[in-house]
Design a protein around this motif. Structure first.
Motif, PDB file in Angstrom:
ATOM      1  N   SER A  30       0.828  -1.200   0.000  1.00 30.50           N
ATOM      2  CA  SER A  30       0.000   0.000   0.000  1.00 30.50           C
ATOM      3  C   SER A  30       0.867   1.256   0.000  1.00 30.50           C
ATOM      4  N   SER A  72      -1.910   5.993   0.243  1.00 33.76           N
ATOM      5  CA  SER A  72      -2.073   6.977   1.304  1.00 33.76           C
ATOM      6  C   SER A  72      -0.899   7.948   1.334  1.00 33.76           C
ATOM      7  N   CYS A 124      -1.308   5.905   7.527  1.00 32.97           N
ATOM      8  CA  CYS A 124      -2.490   5.140   7.102  1.00 32.97           C
ATOM      9  C   CYS A 124      -2.134   3.849   6.381  1.00 32.97           C
ATOM     10  N   ASP A 125      -1.087   3.878   5.545  1.00 33.71           N
ATOM     11  CA  ASP A 125      -0.720   2.657   4.814  1.00 33.71           C
ATOM     12  C   ASP A 125      -0.347   1.532   5.778  1.00 33.71           C
ATOM     13  N   LYS A 141      -3.427   0.268   7.517  1.00 34.88           N
ATOM     14  CA  LYS A 141      -4.212  -0.568   6.606  1.00 34.88           C
ATOM     15  C   LYS A 141      -3.639  -1.967   6.507  1.00 34.88           C
ATOM     16  N   ALA A 172      -8.448  -1.960   5.821  1.00 35.29           N
ATOM     17  CA  ALA A 172      -8.962  -0.631   5.494  1.00 35.29           C
ATOM     18  C   ALA A 172     -10.296  -0.346   6.164  1.00 35.29           C
ATOM     19  N   ALA A 199      -8.050   8.755   5.731  1.00 36.70           N
ATOM     20  CA  ALA A 199      -7.969   7.446   5.086  1.00 36.70           C
ATOM     21  C   ALA A 199      -9.009   7.237   3.989  1.00 36.70           C
ATOM     22  N   PHE A 241      -7.921   5.039   0.378  1.00 41.64           N
ATOM     23  CA  PHE A 241      -8.344   3.648   0.384  1.00 41.64           C
ATOM     24  C   PHE A 241      -9.443   3.389  -0.639  1.00 41.64           C
ATOM     25  N   ASP A 284     -11.058  -3.859   1.499  1.00 41.47           N
ATOM     26  CA  ASP A 284      -9.952  -4.760   1.813  1.00 41.47           C
ATOM     27  C   ASP A 284      -9.574  -5.627   0.631  1.00 41.47           C
TER      28      ASP A 284
END
Length: 388
Positions: free
Chosen positions: A143, A146, A270-271, A274, A279, A319, A323, A388
């Protein structure tokens, strides 16, 4: 299964040095943030210059949302026909031009038309750079979206602070926007040479544009409410400080600056959140934080606490877009444009709805309405398996 229609036209090779390839797309997100925040920071000044009331300003802001939503089929077509690199360059230069058109608007109809162009060009630019970001994320195998959106926040924070300084110095909006648009247009031209050399006109049997359905529609719904909250804070927070707390012109943009600054800090983490928690959980919990922040802002106890409320809102909404766009981008540019259409419909409806509530019930009721919107985001994300 995700479509390959994003991977085929976006070939990750470039003649630019490796370092410039790595910074090219972050620069695009920074440019988008600076331009967006520059407009948001001077909304009160433009309103006062044209002597608009809340309903008239809502009409002008409606133009931006309409331009964004109506342009998404065009955005998907530009990415398909020109490739994301040339599409981002074309849209980016138009975005700079629209900023000057806003400053030159002599009346409400001209302002609404200029804001329409602004919304259309920023949405096309947004889809193009997110398409490139989705491919980079796929190539990285982890990810990163973000972090890319964090660069948008960095640009927006810079734009908001520059807007605050310009307003404090009494700089006319036209001079301010000219000093922003011309250097950024030059940077856009240079940066386009560093982006991946993608191929235009790649063959695909996928439709050019389609509204999302099923799990993708749920993604779009979350994006819709996220855009409603984020866009409304951008457009109305400065007005809120002026009208409710009687803040000076130089202080009014600080609400958006705090909002964006905390969103930037949150997106740095955030990454990793996640990857660890998923997420859905991250968005559900953070949206409740945004609701709490808007509740604090609604109370309007004093200027510092109100600024803190808007800052907490920024952290809570951090987020949502990364996402949602990451999940939509995995299905190709057509799916991404469809999800973006639903998402940015919130930008179309949010600021005018807030304006109408403010006109009839007062600004505090309007900001309280946004707190309810954030609760809806939290509840919807728990059901969004596509995140997700």
């Amino acid at each position: 299964m995700p479509s390959n229609d994003i991977a085929s036209p976006l070939l990750l090779h470039s003649k630019a040095p490796a370092v410039t390839q790595r910074i090219a797309n972050p620069i695009n997100f920074i440019l988008l943030g600076v331009v967006y925040a520059s407009w948001a920071a001077r909304v009160p000044a433009v309103r006062d210059a044209l002597q608009l009331d809340a309903a008239e300003l809502s009409f002008a802001l409606l133009g931006g949302g309409a331009g964004a939503v109506l342009s998404f089929p065009v955005a998907a077509g530009l990415v398909r026909w020109l490739g994301a690199r040339l599409a981002s360059c074309t849209a980016g230069l138009t975005m700079m031009l629209s900023l000057l058109c806003i400053a030159l608007s002599p009346s409400l109809p001209w302002l609404a038309a200029s804001v329409f162009l602004f919304g259309a060009s920023t949405s096309c630019f947004d889809v193009s750079i997110n398409a490139l970001g989705a491919v980079s994320e796929k190539a990285a195998g982890r990810s990163i979206m973000s972090m890319l959106h964090a660069w948008f926040c960095a640009g927006a924070l810079a734009g908001a602070l520059l807007g605050s300084a310009a307003a404090s110095a009494g700089l006319p909006v036209l001079q301010h926007f000219t000093l922003i648009a011309l250097p950024l247009a030059a940077l856009q031209l240079v940066n386009s040479r560093w982006l991946p050399r993608d191929e235009a006109g790649a063959s695909s049997h996928a439709p050019l544009y389609a509204l999302p359905h099923g799990p993708l529609a749920v993604l779009g719904t979350i994006g819709f409410f996220g855009a409603m909250a984020e866009g409304s804070v951008g457009d109305w927070s400065g007005v809120y400080l002026k009208d409710i707390l009687h803040a000076a012109d130089g202080m009014a943009p600080l609400a958006f600056a705090g909002f964006t600054g905390m969103m930037l800090l949150a997106r740095l983490f955030c990454d990793r959140l996640k990857d660890r928690f998923g997420a859905r959980r991250v968005v559900a919990c953070s949206a409740l934080c945004a609701a709490a922040g808007l509740g604090l802002a609604t109370a309007a106890l004093n200027l510092p606490l109100t600024l803190a409320g808007f800052a907490l809102t920024g952290a809570g909404l951090a987020a949502v877009f990364p996402f949602v766009f990451s999940a939509g981008g995995r299905h190709g540019p057509t799916a991404l444009a469809g999800v973006a259409t639903l998402s940015y419909s919130g930008s179309l409806l949010g600021p005018p709805v807030v304006g109408m509530i403010a006109h009839s019930q007062g600004m505090q009721a309007a900001i309280g309405f946004l707190a309810l919107v954030c609760v809806i985001i939290s509840l919807a994300s728990l059901k969004a398996s596509a995140l997700d």
